[in-house]
Design a protein around this motif. Sequence first.
Motif, PDB file in Angstrom:
ATOM      1  N   ARG A  96       0.838  -1.206   0.000  1.00  0.00           N
ATOM      2  CA  ARG A  96       0.000   0.000   0.000  1.00  0.00           C
ATOM      3  C   ARG A  96       0.869   1.250   0.000  1.00  0.00           C
ATOM      4  NH1 ARG A  96      -0.897   3.449   4.016  1.00  0.00           N
ATOM      5  NH2 ARG A  96      -2.724   4.834   3.883  1.00  0.00           N
ATOM      6  N   ALA A  97       1.879   1.276   0.882  1.00  0.00           N
ATOM      7  CA  ALA A  97       2.749   2.446   0.968  1.00  0.00           C
ATOM      8  C   ALA A  97       3.469   2.704  -0.355  1.00  0.00           C
ATOM      9  CB  ALA A  97       3.761   2.248   2.097  1.00  0.00           C
ATOM     10  N   GLN A  98       3.948   1.661  -1.003  1.00  0.00           N
ATOM     11  CA  GLN A  98       4.637   1.823  -2.281  1.00  0.00           C
ATOM     12  C   GLN A  98       3.680   2.268  -3.381  1.00  0.00           C
ATOM     13  OE1 GLN A  98       7.934   1.866  -0.919  1.00  0.00           O
ATOM     14  NE2 GLN A  98       8.117   1.437  -3.101  1.00  0.00           N
ATOM     15  N   THR A  99       2.463   1.733  -3.349  1.00  0.00           N
ATOM     16  CA  THR A  99       1.474   2.113  -4.369  1.00  0.00           C
ATOM     17  C   THR A  99       1.118   3.589  -4.260  1.00  0.00           C
ATOM     18  OG1 THR A  99       0.570  -0.128  -4.349  1.00  0.00           O
ATOM     19  CG2 THR A  99      -0.814   1.592  -5.290  1.00  0.00           C
ATOM     20  N   LEU A 100       0.994   4.089  -3.028  1.00  0.00           N
ATOM     21  CA  LEU A 100       0.683   5.503  -2.832  1.00  0.00           C
ATOM     22  C   LEU A 100       1.768   6.397  -3.425  1.00  0.00           C
ATOM     23  CD1 LEU A 100      -0.668   5.487   0.843  1.00  0.00           C
ATOM     24  CD2 LEU A 100      -1.987   5.848  -1.255  1.00  0.00           C
ATOM     25  N   VAL A 101       3.021   5.941  -3.386  1.00  0.00           N
ATOM     26  CA  VAL A 101       4.123   6.724  -3.956  1.00  0.00           C
ATOM     27  C   VAL A 101       4.103   6.645  -5.476  1.00  0.00           C
ATOM     28  CG1 VAL A 101       6.629   6.936  -4.103  1.00  0.00           C
ATOM     29  CG2 VAL A 101       5.545   6.462  -1.896  1.00  0.00           C
ATOM     30  N   VAL A 102       3.960   5.426  -6.005  1.00  0.00           N
ATOM     31  CA  VAL A 102       4.100   5.219  -7.444  1.00  0.00           C
ATOM     32  C   VAL A 102       2.920   5.796  -8.213  1.00  0.00           C
ATOM     33  CG1 VAL A 102       4.258   3.444  -9.241  1.00  0.00           C
ATOM     34  CG2 VAL A 102       5.555   3.198  -7.130  1.00  0.00           C
ATOM     35  N   LYS A 103       1.726   5.733  -7.658  1.00  0.00           N
ATOM     36  CA  LYS A 103       0.552   6.166  -8.435  1.00  0.00           C
ATOM     37  C   LYS A 103       0.544   7.667  -8.696  1.00  0.00           C
ATOM     38  CE  LYS A 103      -3.069   7.138  -4.996  1.00  0.00           C
ATOM     39  NZ  LYS A 103      -4.423   6.759  -4.557  1.00  0.00           N
ATOM     40  N   ASN A 104       1.346   8.434  -7.951  1.00  0.00           N
ATOM     41  CA  ASN A 104       1.448   9.874  -8.180  1.00  0.00           C
ATOM     42  C   ASN A 104       2.634  10.242  -9.069  1.00  0.00           C
ATOM     43  OD1 ASN A 104      -0.809  10.565  -6.536  1.00  0.00           O
ATOM     44  ND2 ASN A 104       0.460  10.279  -4.711  1.00  0.00           N
ATOM     45  N   ALA A 105       3.329   9.247  -9.610  1.00  0.00           N
ATOM     46  CA  ALA A 105       4.459   9.527 -10.487  1.00  0.00           C
ATOM     47  C   ALA A 105       3.965  10.089 -11.818  1.00  0.00           C
ATOM     48  CB  ALA A 105       5.271   8.253 -10.715  1.00  0.00           C
ATOM     49  N   LEU A 106       4.847  10.828 -12.507  1.00  0.00           N
ATOM     50  CA  LEU A 106       4.463  11.491 -13.751  1.00  0.00           C
ATOM     51  C   LEU A 106       4.080  10.505 -14.845  1.00  0.00           C
ATOM     52  CD1 LEU A 106       7.080  14.400 -13.909  1.00  0.00           C
ATOM     53  CD2 LEU A 106       4.651  14.537 -13.349  1.00  0.00           C
ATOM     54  N   TYR A 107       4.799   9.366 -14.917  1.00  0.00           N
ATOM     55  CA  TYR A 107       4.490   8.425 -15.988  1.00  0.00           C
ATOM     56  C   TYR A 107       3.128   7.764 -15.785  1.00  0.00           C
ATOM     57  CZ  TYR A 107       6.454   5.128 -12.564  1.00  0.00           C
ATOM     58  OH  TYR A 107       6.729   4.413 -11.427  1.00  0.00           O
ATOM     59  N   VAL A 108       2.699   7.625 -14.533  1.00  0.00           N
ATOM     60  CA  VAL A 108       1.365   7.093 -14.280  1.00  0.00           C
ATOM     61  C   VAL A 108       0.308   8.123 -14.673  1.00  0.00           C
ATOM     62  CG1 VAL A 108      -0.209   6.215 -12.516  1.00  0.00           C
ATOM     63  CG2 VAL A 108       2.201   5.581 -12.456  1.00  0.00           C
ATOM     64  N   GLU A 109       0.547   9.388 -14.331  1.00  0.00           N
ATOM     65  CA  GLU A 109      -0.392  10.437 -14.722  1.00  0.00           C
ATOM     66  C   GLU A 109      -0.461  10.574 -16.238  1.00  0.00           C
ATOM     67  OE1 GLU A 109       0.736  13.983 -12.716  1.00  0.00           O
ATOM     68  OE2 GLU A 109       0.208  13.231 -10.717  1.00  0.00           O
ATOM     69  N   ALA A 110       0.690  10.412 -16.907  1.00  0.00           N
ATOM     70  CA  ALA A 110       0.696  10.482 -18.373  1.00  0.00           C
ATOM     71  C   ALA A 110      -0.114   9.338 -18.979  1.00  0.00           C
ATOM     72  CB  ALA A 110       2.129  10.444 -18.880  1.00  0.00           C
ATOM     73  N   ALA A 111       0.060   8.137 -18.410  1.00  0.00           N
ATOM     74  CA  ALA A 111      -0.711   6.999 -18.917  1.00  0.00           C
ATOM     75  C   ALA A 111      -2.205   7.203 -18.690  1.00  0.00           C
ATOM     76  CB  ALA A 111      -0.240   5.716 -18.224  1.00  0.00           C
ATOM     77  N   GLN A 112      -2.565   7.803 -17.547  1.00  0.00           N
ATOM     78  CA  GLN A 112      -3.966   8.119 -17.308  1.00  0.00           C
ATOM     79  C   GLN A 112      -4.490   9.120 -18.332  1.00  0.00           C
ATOM     80  OE1 GLN A 112      -3.650   9.272 -13.113  1.00  0.00           O
ATOM     81  NE2 GLN A 112      -5.147   7.687 -12.595  1.00  0.00           N
ATOM     82  N   GLY A 113      -3.645  10.099 -18.683  1.00  0.00           N
ATOM     83  CA  GLY A 113      -4.049  11.091 -19.664  1.00  0.00           C
ATOM     84  C   GLY A 113      -4.299  10.494 -21.038  1.00  0.00           C
ATOM     85  N   PHE A 114      -3.585   9.413 -21.355  1.00  0.00           N
ATOM     86  CA  PHE A 114      -3.795   8.737 -22.640  1.00  0.00           C
ATOM     87  C   PHE A 114      -4.953   7.746 -22.587  1.00  0.00           C
ATOM     88  CE2 PHE A 114       0.597  10.117 -23.492  1.00  0.00           C
ATOM     89  CZ  PHE A 114       0.419  10.654 -24.760  1.00  0.00           C
ATOM     90  N   ALA A 170      -5.474   5.152 -20.286  1.00  0.00           N
ATOM     91  CA  ALA A 170      -5.196   3.786 -19.848  1.00  0.00           C
ATOM     92  C   ALA A 170      -6.201   3.368 -18.777  1.00  0.00           C
ATOM     93  CB  ALA A 170      -3.781   3.686 -19.296  1.00  0.00           C
ATOM     94  N   SER A 171      -6.625   2.120 -18.833  1.00  0.00           N
ATOM     95  CA  SER A 171      -7.577   1.610 -17.859  1.00  0.00           C
ATOM     96  C   SER A 171      -6.898   1.404 -16.506  1.00  0.00           C
ATOM     97  CB  SER A 171      -8.170   0.289 -18.337  1.00  0.00           C
ATOM     98  OG  SER A 171      -7.162  -0.703 -18.401  1.00  0.00           O
ATOM     99  N   ARG A 172      -7.714   1.248 -15.467  1.00  0.00           N
ATOM    100  CA  ARG A 172      -7.152   1.020 -14.131  1.00  0.00           C
ATOM    101  C   ARG A 172      -6.333  -0.263 -14.084  1.00  0.00           C
ATOM    102  NH1 ARG A 172     -11.477   2.681  -9.384  1.00  0.00           N
ATOM    103  NH2 ARG A 172     -11.519   4.923  -9.852  1.00  0.00           N
ATOM    104  N   MET A 173      -6.845  -1.314 -14.717  1.00  0.00           N
ATOM    105  CA  MET A 173      -6.111  -2.586 -14.719  1.00  0.00           C
ATOM    106  C   MET A 173      -4.773  -2.441 -15.427  1.00  0.00           C
ATOM    107  SD  MET A 173      -6.183  -5.594 -13.565  1.00  0.00           S
ATOM    108  CE  MET A 173      -7.893  -5.688 -13.053  1.00  0.00           C
TER     109      MET A 173
END
Length: 300
Positions: A180-198, A200-203
């Motif tokens: 959980r702690a690692q996920t909270l850090v990684v999900k706010n990374a720029l590459y995750v936000e970029a993938a969301q902008g394109f 990408a599904s949650r899965m």
Amino acid sequence: MTDTHMTIPAATTAPARSLPAPNRFRFWAWLRSDKRAAISLAYLTLLVLAALLAPYIAPYPPNEQNLLDLLMPPSQAHWLGTDDLGRDTLSRLLYGAHNALYAAFLAVGIGVTIGVPVGVLIGFVGGWVDELMSRVIDGILAFPPLVLAVAVTGALGIGLTNAMIAVGFAFAPVLARTMRAQTLVVKNALYVEAAQGFGASRMHLILRHILPNAIQPVIVEVTLMLAVALLAEAGLSFLSLGVQPPESSWGGMLARAYHYVEVAPAQMYAPGLAILFTALAFNALGESIRVLLDPTVKRG
């Protein structure tokens, strides 16, 4: 009309860029540079081979009794002596390695199977789901792991598999909190936000971006938990909640040898040292992997 000669400069060959070494070369380079990891991995490899080949390399059947050779000291016929029923200690030690490794990997496997998905889910979703599940995890962690394992074993029934399922349930909250702690850090990374902008599904985000980049601390935790699971199996078998007689286990061997410690103290050395060295090997390997995956550590 004079000929004009054009001088063409000789082609210079650009220096070839060094390509990254294949994974197997980097693996061997890591082992060469970290003697602790190399020794630990070599010991654990030999232990796995001994456990798998026990039916072929054990000098005697593990449950063969010889009532004329009770509590014999080490000799040419019995390299590690015999127990209180005349059974060969070396043979039982080899067969006990199979149960010890099976127990460790089963418990940690159950912990990973439950803890990692739950940790990723609550860290990624957040909100009230995170709040509720975090309180549940904290409540489970309030119980000592061995006490929780004994309680679950009492509910499921006595036996090695049930005991390790109980230990696995005790491991799951620890892994869930780490993930959980690692996920909270990684999900706010720029590459995750970029993938969301394109779009990408949650899965896709979880499997492709979050899980691979958040799993490293869990890998280290798993290697350390293997040592804890090994000790838990020995403790539960010592209390007759794990491996049941006449099957061989290191904890069970210690329990029997404890009653004859004044008559044949050497009987405690073999299983005790096997538990000690295996736990140290798992711990040392985990620490080496932690240093290897730590980006702040300089390596030559």
